[in-house]
Design a protein around this motif. Structure first.
Motif, mmCIF file in Angstrom:
data_model
loop_
_atom_site.group_PDB
_atom_site.id
_atom_site.type_symbol
_atom_site.label_atom_id
_atom_site.label_comp_id
_atom_site.label_asym_id
_atom_site.label_seq_id
_atom_site.Cartn_x
_atom_site.Cartn_y
_atom_site.Cartn_z
ATOM 1 N N MET A 230 -40.429 29.271 -8.549
ATOM 2 C CA MET A 230 -38.989 28.986 -7.849
ATOM 3 C C MET A 230 -38.269 28.417 -8.846
ATOM 4 O O MET A 230 -38.612 27.395 -9.710
ATOM 5 C CB MET A 230 -39.397 28.242 -6.506
ATOM 6 C CG MET A 230 -39.839 29.146 -5.289
ATOM 7 S SD MET A 230 -40.448 27.877 -3.949
ATOM 8 C CE MET A 230 -38.633 27.627 -3.393
ATOM 9 N N ASP A 231 -36.707 28.454 -8.583
ATOM 10 C CA ASP A 231 -35.878 27.661 -9.293
ATOM 11 C C ASP A 231 -34.720 27.592 -8.152
ATOM 12 O O ASP A 231 -33.889 28.623 -8.241
ATOM 13 C CB ASP A 231 -35.449 28.204 -10.579
ATOM 14 C CG ASP A 231 -34.407 27.227 -11.233
ATOM 15 O OD1 ASP A 231 -34.095 26.429 -10.540
ATOM 16 O OD2 ASP A 231 -34.011 27.904 -12.510
ATOM 17 N N LEU A 232 -34.572 26.486 -7.685
ATOM 18 C CA LEU A 232 -33.559 26.288 -6.484
ATOM 19 C C LEU A 232 -32.316 25.510 -7.057
ATOM 20 O O LEU A 232 -31.159 25.158 -6.369
ATOM 21 C CB LEU A 232 -34.254 25.208 -5.468
ATOM 22 C CG LEU A 232 -35.276 25.585 -4.699
ATOM 23 C CD1 LEU A 232 -36.015 24.695 -3.765
ATOM 24 C CD2 LEU A 232 -35.276 26.905 -4.057
ATOM 25 N N ARG A 233 -32.162 25.350 -8.403
ATOM 26 C CA ARG A 233 -30.880 24.678 -8.994
ATOM 27 C C ARG A 233 -29.608 25.324 -8.393
ATOM 28 O O ARG A 233 -28.715 24.754 -8.071
ATOM 29 C CB ARG A 233 -30.961 24.681 -10.361
ATOM 30 C CG ARG A 233 -31.979 23.555 -10.854
ATOM 31 C CD ARG A 233 -32.107 23.358 -12.074
ATOM 32 N NE ARG A 233 -32.950 24.586 -12.865
ATOM 33 C CZ ARG A 233 -33.026 24.962 -14.109
ATOM 34 N NH1 ARG A 233 -32.859 23.857 -14.985
ATOM 35 N NH2 ARG A 233 -33.605 26.108 -14.439
ATOM 36 N N SER A 234 -29.828 26.742 -8.421
ATOM 37 C CA SER A 234 -28.240 27.638 -8.026
ATOM 38 C C SER A 234 -28.179 27.504 -6.785
ATOM 39 O O SER A 234 -26.783 27.651 -6.195
ATOM 40 C CB SER A 234 -28.717 29.095 -8.420
ATOM 41 O OG SER A 234 -29.454 29.512 -7.845
ATOM 42 N N GLN A 235 -29.110 27.086 -5.966
ATOM 43 C CA GLN A 235 -28.806 26.603 -4.112
ATOM 44 C C GLN A 235 -28.374 25.354 -4.036
ATOM 45 O O GLN A 235 -27.944 25.080 -2.837
ATOM 46 C CB GLN A 235 -30.105 27.229 -3.619
ATOM 47 C CG GLN A 235 -30.480 28.511 -3.749
ATOM 48 C CD GLN A 235 -31.932 28.875 -3.220
ATOM 49 O OE1 GLN A 235 -32.252 28.020 -2.096
ATOM 50 N NE2 GLN A 235 -32.764 29.700 -3.486
ATOM 51 N N LEU A 236 -28.674 24.465 -4.867
ATOM 52 C CA LEU A 236 -28.365 23.120 -4.508
ATOM 53 C C LEU A 236 -26.847 22.864 -3.996
ATOM 54 O O LEU A 236 -26.524 21.732 -3.310
ATOM 55 C CB LEU A 236 -28.802 22.170 -5.716
ATOM 56 C CG LEU A 236 -30.159 22.073 -6.252
ATOM 57 C CD1 LEU A 236 -30.375 21.173 -7.383
ATOM 58 C CD2 LEU A 236 -31.081 21.543 -5.112
ATOM 59 N N PRO A 237 -25.805 23.604 -4.735
ATOM 60 C CA PRO A 237 -24.481 23.258 -4.256
ATOM 61 C C PRO A 237 -24.179 23.635 -2.900
ATOM 62 O O PRO A 237 -23.159 23.077 -2.354
ATOM 63 C CB PRO A 237 -23.561 24.079 -5.299
ATOM 64 C CG PRO A 237 -24.594 24.340 -6.465
ATOM 65 C CD PRO A 237 -25.811 24.314 -6.210
ATOM 66 N N ALA A 274 -27.036 19.193 -9.621
ATOM 67 C CA ALA A 274 -26.216 20.266 -8.761
ATOM 68 C C ALA A 274 -25.978 19.936 -7.243
ATOM 69 O O ALA A 274 -24.945 20.556 -6.835
ATOM 70 C CB ALA A 274 -26.511 21.797 -8.797
ATOM 71 N N ALA A 275 -26.910 19.203 -6.544
ATOM 72 C CA ALA A 275 -26.557 18.796 -5.331
ATOM 73 C C ALA A 275 -25.448 17.815 -5.332
ATOM 74 O O ALA A 275 -25.233 16.827 -6.046
ATOM 75 C CB ALA A 275 -27.843 18.029 -4.938
ATOM 76 N N PRO A 276 -24.378 18.104 -4.323
ATOM 77 C CA PRO A 276 -23.153 17.194 -4.250
ATOM 78 C C PRO A 276 -23.538 16.101 -4.188
ATOM 79 O O PRO A 276 -22.654 15.113 -4.501
ATOM 80 C CB PRO A 276 -22.446 18.171 -3.237
ATOM 81 C CG PRO A 276 -23.072 19.298 -3.257
ATOM 82 C CD PRO A 276 -24.390 19.165 -3.510
#
Length: 309
Positions: A230-237, A274-276
């Motif tokens: 998994m790579d959730l970085r693109s979902q963090l925003p 990337a999480a706001p």
């Protein structure tokens, strides 16, 4: 963090199995003893409810863990919050779910929120549980009030530059290489991991290893492989809720990788940037199971976060 789990299990792959233990064993001092107000099933996931007032807190254990991980935390918060402790399929004596384990766990968590009509719960996850919390918050941004992740990151540490196809290949390779021969070999792996990475105290490590060894070895490997891929970085925003990431730090371990407390904090912050609305705090001295090494500091960090919501 999960990277340490992989390393520890790889090192333990050739560890001899435990000798047979005496039939009579004293009670495990870290086993779950907090009696829930209610216990029920959601899919293949078990849920224990503690307390009946205040905002819902959903406590999600990490790899090979059960509700015993959250005993101190539940005691700290059940007076002011309604605490739901989940045990994921395949862990702590529960049968694995069919198909992909992470997807099944996420469906069950979503079902818990929906069927119980939980209003703006806060997700508190350890390790793999933190990964699930971040993923769920990105998929249900308007339904989640906050996320606390203890040593659980959106991408496997050290693999952040791998392309997706290579990440998947490595995940499957790791799972094959680390498969234990039998349950006794799995128990030996768990002891090695707890002593080398899990907690600071060796006697505590041995007791916790007996609890984590109650999980299904195949399910543990499947969860690990799926998480590595998994790579959730693109979902963090997509996460609208505040996020607290708690990073344990133990200098003798970290110095082997030339990490100071500040550089580890900076590295963790880079992976979740990337999480706001995100805050990273360190807890020291503590290993991966920081809630055992530093329960007061972990609970204080969670309390401060909850009070600010």
């Amino acid at each position: 963090m999960i990277a340490r789990i992989v390393l520890a299990l790889m090192m333990a792959a050739g560890t001899p199995a435990f000798a047979a233990e005496p039939a009579a064993q004293p009670p495990n001092r870290f086993a779950a003893t907090l009696v829930p107000a209610e216990r029920f099933e959601v899919g293949a996931m078990q849920v224990e409810r503690h307390g009946k007032r205040g905002r819902p807190l959903i406590l999600i254990p990490g790899l090979a863990s059960g509700s015993w991980v959250w005993q101190s935390t539940a005691r700290q918060f059940l007076g002011d919050y309604t605490v739901y402790i989940v045990t994921l399929p395949g862990f702590d004596g529960r049968a694995p779910a069919p198909g992909k384990q992470m997807e099944a766990a996420q469906r069950a968590l979503t079902q818990l929120i929906e069927t119980r009509k939980l209003v703006k719960p806060v997700l508190v996850g350890h390790s793999l549980g933190g990964v699930l919390a971040l993923s769920l918050a990105s998929q249900l941004p308007e339904r989640i009030a906050g996320v606390v992740s203890i040593d659980g990151l959106p991408v496997f540490p050290g693999s952040e530059d791998l392309p997706p196809h290579q990440r998947e290949q490595m995940a499957q390779s790791l799972a094959r290489r680390m498969a234990p021969a039998d349950q006794r070999a799995f128990a030996a792996q768990q002891q090695d991991y707890m002593r080398g990475t899990g907690v600071l105290d060796m006697a505590r490590a041995d007791e916790l290893a007996k609890l984590s060894a109650r999980s299904d070895p195949g399910a543990v490997l499947q969860y690990m492989a799926e998480t590595f891929a998994m790579d959730l970085r693109s979902q963090l925003p997509r996460i609208s809720a505040p996020v607290l990431l708690i990073a344990p730090y133990f200098e003798p371990d970290a110095s082997q990788h030339e990490l100071t407390e500040d550089t580890k904090k900076t590295y963790y912050a880079s992976l979740i940037a990337a999480a706001p609305k995100v805050q990273v705090v360190t807890v020291s001295p503590a290993r991966h199971f920081a809630m055992f090494d530093q329960p007061e500091r972990v609970n204080d960090a969670i309390r401060t976060f909850l009070d600010a919501l």
